[in-house]
Design an enzyme around this catalytic site. Structure first.
Site, mmCIF file in Angstrom:
data_model
loop_
_atom_site.group_PDB
_atom_site.id
_atom_site.type_symbol
_atom_site.label_atom_id
_atom_site.label_comp_id
_atom_site.label_asym_id
_atom_site.label_seq_id
_atom_site.Cartn_x
_atom_site.Cartn_y
_atom_site.Cartn_z
ATOM 1 N N PHE A 131 0.826 -1.474 -0.063
ATOM 2 C CA PHE A 131 0.093 0.173 -0.222
ATOM 3 C C PHE A 131 0.836 1.111 -0.092
ATOM 4 O O PHE A 131 1.815 1.140 0.977
ATOM 5 C CB PHE A 131 -0.679 0.206 0.814
ATOM 6 C CG PHE A 131 -2.043 1.234 1.060
ATOM 7 C CD1 PHE A 131 -3.259 0.845 0.541
ATOM 8 C CD2 PHE A 131 -1.352 2.517 2.231
ATOM 9 C CE1 PHE A 131 -4.257 2.259 0.401
ATOM 10 C CE2 PHE A 131 -2.286 3.329 1.599
ATOM 11 C CZ PHE A 131 -3.095 3.476 1.416
ATOM 12 N N ASP A 141 8.925 2.645 1.252
ATOM 13 C CA ASP A 141 7.973 3.400 1.830
ATOM 14 C C ASP A 141 7.714 3.353 3.504
ATOM 15 O O ASP A 141 7.553 2.301 4.086
ATOM 16 C CB ASP A 141 7.120 2.393 1.217
ATOM 17 C CG ASP A 141 5.269 3.661 1.902
ATOM 18 O OD1 ASP A 141 5.883 4.299 2.809
ATOM 19 O OD2 ASP A 141 5.075 3.890 0.958
ATOM 20 N N LYS A 147 2.799 10.547 7.815
ATOM 21 C CA LYS A 147 2.230 10.099 8.909
ATOM 22 C C LYS A 147 2.227 11.040 10.626
ATOM 23 O O LYS A 147 2.212 12.064 10.656
ATOM 24 C CB LYS A 147 2.047 8.578 9.303
ATOM 25 C CG LYS A 147 1.278 8.097 8.293
ATOM 26 C CD LYS A 147 1.023 6.621 8.531
ATOM 27 C CE LYS A 147 -0.321 5.405 7.435
ATOM 28 N NZ LYS A 147 -1.695 6.154 7.900
HETATM 29 N N1 PLP Z 1 2.679 4.133 2.422
HETATM 30 C C1 PLP Z 1 1.768 3.265 3.271
HETATM 31 C C2 PLP Z 1 2.842 2.518 3.506
HETATM 32 C C3 PLP Z 1 1.166 3.555 3.740
HETATM 33 O O1 PLP Z 1 0.441 2.935 5.413
HETATM 34 C C4 PLP Z 1 -0.026 4.855 3.123
HETATM 35 C C5 PLP Z 1 -1.119 5.337 4.782
HETATM 36 O O2 PLP Z 1 -1.957 4.288 5.506
HETATM 37 C C6 PLP Z 1 0.133 5.358 2.961
HETATM 38 C C7 PLP Z 1 1.734 5.215 2.050
HETATM 39 C C8 PLP Z 1 -0.035 6.870 1.859
HETATM 40 O O3 PLP Z 1 -0.702 8.095 2.681
HETATM 41 P P1 PLP Z 1 -1.330 9.207 3.327
HETATM 42 O O4 PLP Z 1 -2.524 9.230 3.435
HETATM 43 O O5 PLP Z 1 -0.497 10.472 3.990
HETATM 44 O O6 PLP Z 1 -1.622 9.624 1.852
#
Ligand code: PLP
Length: 396
Positions: A133, A218, A247
């Site tokens: 994700f 990520d 986050k």
């Molecule tokens: N990458 C990861 C691993 C995530 O868990 C999330 C959100 O849950 C995101 C990217 C996306 O982040 P945002 O909601 O701040 O765009």
């Protein structure tokens, strides 16, 4: 205002993109949240891994108050101090050299995808992971290895392929002359709290070196002490080329960043990438205050210690309730229990909430625990009791 009045307002005016739990949150203190009807909840979700320092942290409130007297926003056409100080602190505490600031996790990943393509100089293919994700914008969505998120929004961007997570030989076979990067999470959080093994992560790094590929991690959810180190990659004895963060970076306020090695970052020239709000003086000041607390108060060590205790308790729960729970797993304070098929994840989550514990799902059958990192053993004991009692009373 009571809960019901907030529900009604929301249902009338907000697009229906979130399935919300039936509580309306009003305020919080430490690891506790309170709704408009005056109910108290032990928060083991922390805004989905955002509120590392819990609620109403006095140092964050002080920073916000002081910074609110200064500049909120100018423009990246000028120099401002806090973004450079925040970048310096991130760089000093990582193996990366340069930062680009934006506003969210998806945006940080967009930046990483663009930087990889620019660096690749014609090579553009990114091998991401099945079950991953990376966010909801079109680039980040295209890198996400779960078709349920892409359904209805096709076509995705070209140039992404998906390897099974934690399977090195499958990944190795997918590299072509067009491949520029491998992109993965150091723990798949949304995908169901899946921890890769160290050997796999080290082999991926070695492969990236041998084939001249970028290793993009990520760390949007795993970063900022969540897994028991400031960045999760630091568990694996590797040095990625790019990491993305968001986050918990902003102490509860929105900010994202992409950190890259100098040689990779050098591919970007003025005009290649930008964000109006990215790295604003106010938000980077708050993020710096939060980061300093995380580092100076050794929150990573605390999360590692509390997380180890919590995981051992969850493992006991898994044994005790082995007809309903398959496994407990995770790193630091990003943990989950995988439920067996006879337990409905949504019903179980709703019951936990009714019993005063806030959690969220991950994957199709995992209850995710991502509490504020400041929790103590007593909070863990309280959460464990709620999970234990709820499992006992849950009629599968
Ligand atoms: N990458 C990861 C691993 C995530 O868990 C999330 C959100 O849950 C995101 C990217 C996306 O982040 P945002 O909601 O701040 O765009």
């Amino acid at each position: 205002m009571n809960n019901k009045e907030v529900f009604d307002l929301t249902d009338q005016y907000i697009m229906y993109t979130y399935k919300r739990f039936p509580i309306a949150l009003k305020n919080g203190k430490g690891a506790y949240l309170y709704d408009y009807d005056g109910n108290e909840y032990l928060d083991f979700l922390a805004g989905i891994s955002v509120n590392a320092l819990g609620y109403s942290n006095p140092a964050i409130i002080k920073a916000v108050k002081e910074l609110s007297e200064g500049l909120f926003h100018t423009s990246n056409l000028f120099y401002t101090l806090n973004q450079s100080l925040l970048a310096k602190t991130l760089v000093d505490n990582s193996d990366l050299d340069k930062a680009f600031f934006c506003n969210s996790g998806a945006e940080a990943n967009e930046g990483a995808i663009k930087l990889a393509r620019k660096w690749g100089n014609g090579r553009y293919e990114i091998i991401a992971m099945e079950n991953s994700f990376h966010g909801r914008t079109m680039g980040a969505l295209s890198a996400t290895g779960q078709t349920k998120y892409q359904k209805g929004f096709e076509p995705s961007l070209t140039g992404f392929k998906f390897a099974p997570y934690n399977d090195f030989s499958a990944l190795e076979k997918m590299i072509t002359e067009k491949t520029v990067a491998v992109m993965l999470e150091p723990l798949q959080a949304e995908g169901g709290i899946i921890v890769p093994n160290q050997e796999y992560m080290q082999k991926v790094e070695k492969l990236c070196r041998e084939k001249n590929l970028l290793m993009i991690l990520d760390e949007v959810q795993t970063g900022m002490c969540r897994t028991g180190k400031l960045f999760a990659y630091q568990h694996f004895g590797i040095k990625p080329d790019i990491i993305t963060l968001a986050k918990a970076l902003g102490g509860g306020l929105p900010i994202g960043t992409m950190l890259a090695k100098a040689e990779v970052a050098a591919s970007f020239e003025p005009g290649n990438h930008a964000s109006t709000f990215g790295g604003g003086e106010f938000i980077t000041g708050v993020a710096l205050a939060s980061l300093n607390i995380l580092i100076n108060e050794k929150i990573a060590e605390h999360a590692a210690e509390t997380g180890a205790y919590f995981l051992s308790e969850l493992k006991e729960i898994a044994v005790k309730h082995n007809t309903k729970v398959k496994e407990a797993r995770g790193m630091g304070l990003l943990l989950g229990i995988e439920l067996k098929d006879n337990v409905s994840l949504s019903e179980f989550g709703a019951m936990l909430l009714k019993n005063g514990l806030l959690t969220a799902s991950a994957g199709s059958n995992v209850v995710r625990f991502a509490p504020p990192l400041i929790i103590e053993k007593e909070h863990v004991d309280k959460a464990i009791k709620i999970v234990d009692d709820t499992l006992t009373n849950f009629a599968s």
